[in-house]
Design an enzyme around this catalytic site. Sequence first.
Site, PDB file in Angstrom:
ATOM      1  NE  ARG A  20      -3.910  -2.125   2.207  1.00 53.70           N
ATOM      2  CZ  ARG A  20      -4.781  -2.580   3.057  1.00 53.70           C
ATOM      3  NH1 ARG A  20      -5.068  -1.713   3.963  1.00 53.70           N
ATOM      4  NH2 ARG A  20      -5.224  -3.638   2.995  1.00 53.70           N
ATOM      5  CB  SER A 113      -8.303  -2.273   2.824  1.00 52.56           C
ATOM      6  OG  SER A 113      -9.375  -2.906   3.515  1.00 52.56           O
ATOM      7  CG  HIS A 114      -9.093   0.461   6.407  1.00 54.85           C
ATOM      8  ND1 HIS A 114      -8.098  -0.875   6.252  1.00 54.85           N
ATOM      9  CD2 HIS A 114      -7.969   1.309   7.411  1.00 54.85           C
ATOM     10  CE1 HIS A 114      -6.915  -0.562   6.682  1.00 54.85           C
ATOM     11  NE2 HIS A 114      -6.935   0.442   7.320  1.00 54.85           N
ATOM     12  CG  ASP A 295     -13.304  -2.627   4.180  1.00 50.30           C
ATOM     13  OD1 ASP A 295     -13.911  -3.350   3.468  1.00 50.30           O
ATOM     14  OD2 ASP A 295     -12.096  -2.874   4.287  1.00 50.30           O
ATOM     15  CG  ASP A 297     -11.261  -4.384   0.950  1.00 53.44           C
ATOM     16  OD1 ASP A 297     -11.597  -3.777   1.673  1.00 53.44           O
ATOM     17  OD2 ASP A 297     -10.363  -5.388   0.751  1.00 53.44           O
ATOM     18  CG  ASP A 299     -11.645  -6.942   3.781  1.00 60.44           C
ATOM     19  OD1 ASP A 299     -12.017  -5.737   3.866  1.00 60.44           O
ATOM     20  OD2 ASP A 299     -10.387  -7.349   3.538  1.00 60.44           O
ATOM     21  NE  ARG A 300     -10.479  -3.250   7.857  1.00 60.18           N
ATOM     22  CZ  ARG A 300      -9.477  -2.554   8.578  1.00 60.18           C
ATOM     23  NH1 ARG A 300     -10.388  -1.748   9.415  1.00 60.18           N
ATOM     24  NH2 ARG A 300      -8.439  -2.962   8.433  1.00 60.18           N
ATOM     25  CB  THR A 364      -2.362  -8.201  13.360  1.00 65.34           C
ATOM     26  OG1 THR A 364      -2.925  -7.971  14.764  1.00 65.34           O
ATOM     27  CG2 THR A 364      -3.367  -7.376  12.431  1.00 65.34           C
ATOM     28  CD  GLU A 383      -7.324  -9.817  11.400  1.00 61.28           C
ATOM     29  OE1 GLU A 383      -6.184  -9.255  11.909  1.00 61.28           O
ATOM     30  OE2 GLU A 383      -7.786  -9.333  10.257  1.00 61.28           O
ATOM     31  CB  SER A 385      -9.391  -4.653  12.628  1.00 59.71           C
ATOM     32  OG  SER A 385      -9.053  -5.892  12.065  1.00 59.71           O
ATOM     33  CE  LYS A 396     -10.537  -7.408   7.076  1.00 59.96           C
ATOM     34  NZ  LYS A 396      -9.052  -7.743   6.820  1.00 59.96           N
TER      35      LYS A 396
HETATM   36  C1  VG1 Z   1      -5.184  -3.727   9.944  1.00 66.24           C
HETATM   37  C2  VG1 Z   1      -6.037  -4.367  10.762  1.00 66.24           C
HETATM   38  C3  VG1 Z   1      -5.864  -5.847  10.890  1.00 66.24           C
HETATM   39  C4  VG1 Z   1      -6.296  -6.213   9.364  1.00 66.24           C
HETATM   40  C5  VG1 Z   1      -5.613  -5.281   8.129  1.00 66.24           C
HETATM   41  C6  VG1 Z   1      -6.152  -5.646   6.929  1.00 66.24           C
HETATM   42  O1  VG1 Z   1      -3.909  -3.914   9.968  1.00 66.24           O
HETATM   43  O2  VG1 Z   1      -5.647  -3.974  12.135  1.00 66.24           O
HETATM   44  O3  VG1 Z   1      -6.534  -6.544  11.640  1.00 66.24           O
HETATM   45  O4  VG1 Z   1      -6.284  -7.674   8.977  1.00 66.24           O
HETATM   46  O5  VG1 Z   1      -5.629  -4.060   8.458  1.00 66.24           O
HETATM   47  O6  VG1 Z   1      -7.532  -5.331   6.809  1.00 66.24           O
HETATM   48  P1  VG1 Z   1      -2.972  -3.180  10.608  1.00 66.24           P
HETATM   49  O7  VG1 Z   1      -1.430  -3.652  10.351  1.00 66.24           O
HETATM   50  O8  VG1 Z   1      -2.893  -1.695  10.104  1.00 66.24           O
HETATM   51  O9  VG1 Z   1      -2.942  -3.046  11.912  1.00 66.24           O
HETATM   52  V1  VG1 Z   1      -8.092  -4.708   5.387  1.00 66.24           V
HETATM   53  O10 VG1 Z   1      -9.777  -4.634   5.476  1.00 66.24           O
HETATM   54  O11 VG1 Z   1      -7.168  -3.033   5.336  1.00 66.24           O
HETATM   55  O12 VG1 Z   1      -7.299  -5.391   4.038  1.00 66.24           O
HETATM   56 CO    CO Z   2     -10.693  -4.402   3.740  1.00 66.82          CO
END
Ligand code: VG1
Ligand code: CO
Length: 572
Positions: A20, A113-114, A295, A297, A299-300, A364, A383, A385, A396
């Site tokens: 990213r 993602s988010h 979110d 994409d 998955d959340r 994580t 998770e 998150s 997810k």
């Molecule tokens: C975050 C979350 C983690 C999740 C990851 C990807 O990672 O804490 O639980 O699996 O995002 O989710 P980090 O390293 O920023 O804590 V997604 O929906 O951004 O693919």
């Molecule tokens: Co996501």
Amino acid sequence: MATVATEPFEGQKPGTSGLRKKAKEFRRPGYTENFVQSIFDAIGTADLTQSTLVVGGDGRYYMRDALRIIVQMAAANKVGRVVVGKNGILSTPAVSTLIRKRKSLGGIILTASHNPGGPDGDFGIKYNTGNGGPAPEGITKAIFEKTKSIKEYRICKEVQVRLLQKDWIMTLYTVKAEFDCIGEQTFLGGQFVLEIVDSITDYAALMKEIFDFDLLRTFLSGGKFRILVDAMNGVMGPYASRIFCEELGAPAESVIRNVPLEDFGGGHPDPNLTYAADLVAVLKKGEHDFGAAFDGDGDRNMILGRGGFFVNPSDSLAVIAAHNQSIPYFKQTGMKGMARSMPTSGAIDRVAKEDHFSLYEVPTGWKFFGNLMDAGKLSLCGEESFGTGSDHVREKDGLWAVLAWLTILATSKQSVEQVVNSHWTKYGRNFFTRYDYEGVESVGANEMMEKLRTIVANPADVIGKEFAGKDDNRRYTLSACDDFRYEDPIDKSITEKQGVRFIFSDGSRIVFRLSGTGTGGATIRLYIDSFESDPTRQMEDAQVALRPLIDIALEISQLQKHTGRTEPTVIT
Ligand code: VG1
Ligand code: CO
């Protein structure tokens, strides 16, 4: 077919979930090409002519260009077939579905993602393997190694993605769009096939196998039970409208912000109390029985009840665990085991213990669940998150989580709040909170983590010590501390430095980690988990109940001194 000379770019290291960076970075000439060629180089260019690669993303800015590059590079790297969602649109769980269904070599997901999108926002590329899940660490490390020494990439500009350009403009995407661009095109004398598929059909078919759609249709149709789903202008709009409204009969206005936009309408497509505050405000009016958000994409998920009642994701996972037998899929396949990521609260541990299921704790990131699922040891995981899912795919799955909740509500005939309250009464409550300090200076954040690591490296100096918050007479005795290290039970691979933990004698935990998904500075995550068995205290507000532990965490870490921050950016 061209071989283009190139030079390595620094820092093409995949994080928690893919590479990213700012979209601007990906737009630098050769940047995307280098990373994509490194993926092909890392997976090996043995004979791929019989292989299928699935490609799609969340519609964010730069996705179209990246998609064209990937298709042309797949052709040049002799991949036999590339499957792309219409308009390039595929949610992350839909990519996982397609990879598995088509028995593909793997897939490439174009999303951050988010994270926010647009010309000044973020972009991302993630490689998923043939099981449908994010590439494990061994592969992401190999990709990173290739990026450091890359000298050339292969691209085949003769492959013109004509079908895609036809109704390419995201803002014109409607649920009922004609499918006239769906189909196959053959290139290079039959050696390369580009196939455009409907983004939703295969995913919706899978959901119908997992859930009882007749039950859900009776529950939702005619707007008796009112839902409000916020797709946050991410990828989920078309999926949510198709499944909740067209398939299950919820009124059209049940899905808001359902058009995927390149910049998510300027928003932050992260379903939490801060970035989905608009949805929470509408729910507070009390006109809806259920609210959900996804979110960028898909998955959340965030789950809300009437009046904006917030379901903490760790509790959401535990509730689904406790009610798993109301979901037809689990009834058929059996509950093989449960898992959570390390910082996720221990709420699901209570269910696993009480109901006799095995429970795994992984670092994580969803990639760590895949091996357990492939080995048939894991059916349900999540998770803190806002990620929940099962072994139906290897990502997810936000919409899956919403259908799971609706199933629980339809069968238990209780409100969201009642379901959660009766869960706490039966299993006890784990109070949980996460503080995110976003965009912190990296130097200060790293210093703080190093200091914490020094503390836990000498546990004998601190174990047995008593801690207390500022204004509270509750005392906590430290019983263990470490930097979380994981050995994968299946392939025995070791992953280290996954979060600094302080564990107290009553089971309360404080965890510190640096985010691996951000693109600017550092994001510090502070997680607090504490079990409460006393029913008279279970209804307390989590922020009040956890105050002493929050104080202790800030004291141990000296967070304010290292970062200059007095308040977190997001509290969950
Ligand atoms: C975050 C979350 C983690 C999740 C990851 C990807 O990672 O804490 O639980 O699996 O995002 O989710 P980090 O390293 O920023 O804590 V997604 O929906 O951004 O693919
Ligand atoms: Co996501």
